[in-house]
Each structure stands twice: as C-alpha cells, then as structure tokens.
Design an enzyme around this catalytic site. Structure first.
Site, short mmCIF file in Angstrom:
data_model
loop_
_atom_site.label_atom_id
_atom_site.label_comp_id
_atom_site.label_asym_id
_atom_site.label_seq_id
_atom_site.Cartn_x
_atom_site.Cartn_y
_atom_site.Cartn_z
N HIS A 299 0.84 -1.20 0.00
CA HIS A 299 0.00 0.00 0.00
C HIS A 299 0.87 1.26 0.00
O HIS A 299 0.67 2.18 -0.80
CB HIS A 299 -0.90 -0.05 1.24
N GLU A 300 1.86 1.30 0.90
CA GLU A 300 2.71 2.48 1.02
C GLU A 300 3.56 2.69 -0.23
O GLU A 300 3.75 3.83 -0.67
CB GLU A 300 3.59 2.39 2.26
N HIS B 129 2.00 4.70 -2.98
CA HIS B 129 1.92 6.14 -2.77
C HIS B 129 3.13 6.89 -3.33
O HIS B 129 3.04 8.08 -3.64
CB HIS B 129 1.85 6.46 -1.27
N ASP C 91 -5.35 8.15 -1.08
CA ASP C 91 -6.18 7.39 -0.16
C ASP C 91 -7.62 7.85 -0.35
O ASP C 91 -8.09 8.78 0.30
CB ASP C 91 -5.74 7.60 1.29
#
Length: 284
Positions: A235-236, A239, A250
């Site tokens: 997920h990170e 970004h 998000d």
C-alpha cells in the site's frame, strides 16, 4: 482527501504525508461522535502542505469516504463530495507559511533498522514483492471478474496500468540496496499518531513504519481483506511516485469503501492494490 488545482488546471503537488490506519482496535481519540443534525468544523492551512508561492486563483475540492466505527472497528463508510471552492492566493503570504514537513530538510541522521524490526521488515518486503508479482500477473491476464471487483472495469489499458504499477512495487520491494525510496523501520519524524500503521511522504519518496505495524499486524493475513505487514508495505509503495508515477491517493480504505469507487478513483487508490493483492494470494 483534498485536491488543489491551479488556474491552468494542473494539480498542485501535495507535500504532506499519507497515513494508513488500522481497521480494528481503533482507540477513542481517533473517533468523533456526531448526533443527528450535528456538524463538525475543522481548519487546515493548504499552504502548509502545498507550494502556493506562485499565487493566483486555485480551486479546492474534497471527496472520499468517512469510516463508521463501532466498538473500535470500522463497520462501514459514508461517501462524501464537496463543492468546488475557488480562492485567490496571495503568493507572498503563502510562501511565508511554515511547511508541515519543513523539519525534513534539517534531518541529519536516521536510525537504521535493527533486531526484530529489521527481521520483520525484511520478511514484509519479500512478501510484498511476491504478492505484487502475483497480482500483476492476475491483473494482466487473470480472471476479468475478479479484476473488475476491485478496479470496476475490465478495460485492457486499466489492467495494463495496474499490472505495471504492481510490477514496479515488486521491483522496489525486492531491492534493499538501491531503488527509489527510503524505508524506515521506525518513525524518524514523529507522525505515528495512535492507530497509524505506517505513512508515506510522497514528495520525499520516504516510508516509515509505526510501532503497531509490528505489534498489531501479522506478516501475512489468513483472512480475505484483512490487514497485514506485507499489504501495508505494498500500500505504502504505491503512494511513492518514485516507484510509479503518479503515486496513489487514499480515496477509500478497506474493502467496502474501495469497492464503491469509480474505475478512475480505484485506479488511483492505494488500498485497491493492497486488497487485490490479498485477494489473489488467498483466492478470495
């Protein structure tokens, strides 16, 4: 999530942080109770997280999902969408606003990963690379209906973009001596508030884990759509624009919110990639 566009309709780069929150065990300080008809007001200075020194008119809008929390667990989401607000920015005054992350430019030392944290992150990176590669293959040539469940389309260009981003994540996660990001085992900047698992500074391509990343998350989830260390790391990485441009936003946390997004928003939503990778791994 707030978005700012210049007069030329170019999106102004966000220079703040993006946090991933846990979905259960949420503590009271993170929750606000509103009765019927009640409202909540808050203030934030957009010049502290965006470079508005050029001044002139900008448009601001916000959309996303507000989580509903019952007994410390997210049980649902309420979608929201603001009107467009146009303001004329005084560039000189905006340039003088203290940046939320100004201390980053003064950093002189970051503590290296050690002990259990180093071992956990090494495992998480390996697992994230594996999950991202599996999901990339599935996105490109796997079950169309499964892809559509998370990304709301079977369009080939979208499938290719998702696959490319996931392969970029796998490449980044598989490299601990090079790559485009800096990954911290701990919180060097002090942004790990209660309930935050990890956060990313897109403008710096830096990622940091918080204490509960290690204490609350398993290395790999055994349940569909549950959080774990591997998919949090995945997920990170999405970004970070240094991994794949543009970096994700998000726009919807968790399965219920992420699967309510439009195809365009799902493509740019970090949790959509984490959830899809989890689903491919566990055959959800």
């Amino acid at each position: 999530m707030a978005f700012i566009n210049s007069a030329a309709e170019d999106e102004v780069q966000f220079e703040g942080i993006k946090r991933r929150l846990r979905s259960s065990g949420i503590t009271k300080e993170a929750v606000t109770s509103l009765g019927a008809g009640e409202t909540l007001e808050d203030e934030f200075d957009i010049a502290s997280t965006s470079d508005l020194a050029s001044g002139g008119p900008v448009s601001i809008r916000s959309h996303g999902f507000v989580p509903i929390v019952v007994d410390g667990k997210i049980t649902g989401y309420i979608p929201y969408k603001s009107n467009d607000l146009t303001v004329n920015v005084d560039g000189g005054k905006a340039a003088k606003v203290t940046k939320a992350l100004s201390q980053l430019t003064r950093r002189t030392e970051v503590t290296d990963c050690k002990g259990d944290a180093e071992s956990s992150l090494t495992t998480a990176l390996s697992n994230a690379a594996k999950l991202a590669n599996q999901a990339a293959e599935a996105a490109e040539s796997g079950d169309e209906s499964k892809f559509e469940e998370y990304f709301k389309t079977t369009d080939q260009q979208t499938r290719t973009t998702v696959a490319e981003r996931l392969r970029a994540v796998a490449k980044e996660a598989g490299s601990t001596s090079g790559g485009s990001t800096t990954y911290h085992c701990s919180d060097p900047y002090g942004y790990c508030e209660p309930n935050v698992l990890a956060y990313t500074l897109p403008s710096k391509n830096e990622i940091a884990n918080c204490d509960i990343y290690y204490s609350e998350l398993p290395p790999l989830a055994q349940k569909c759509h549950a959080q774990d260390q591997a998919t949090t790391t995945l997920h990170e990485f999405t970004h970070a624009p240094g991994v794949y441009q543009p970096g994700t936003e998000d726009l919807g946390y968790g399965y219920d919110a992420a699967t309510q997004l439009s195809a365009q928003d799902a493509l740019n939503n970090a949790d959509s990639y984490a959830l899809y990778a989890n689903a491919i791994e566990l055959k959800c």
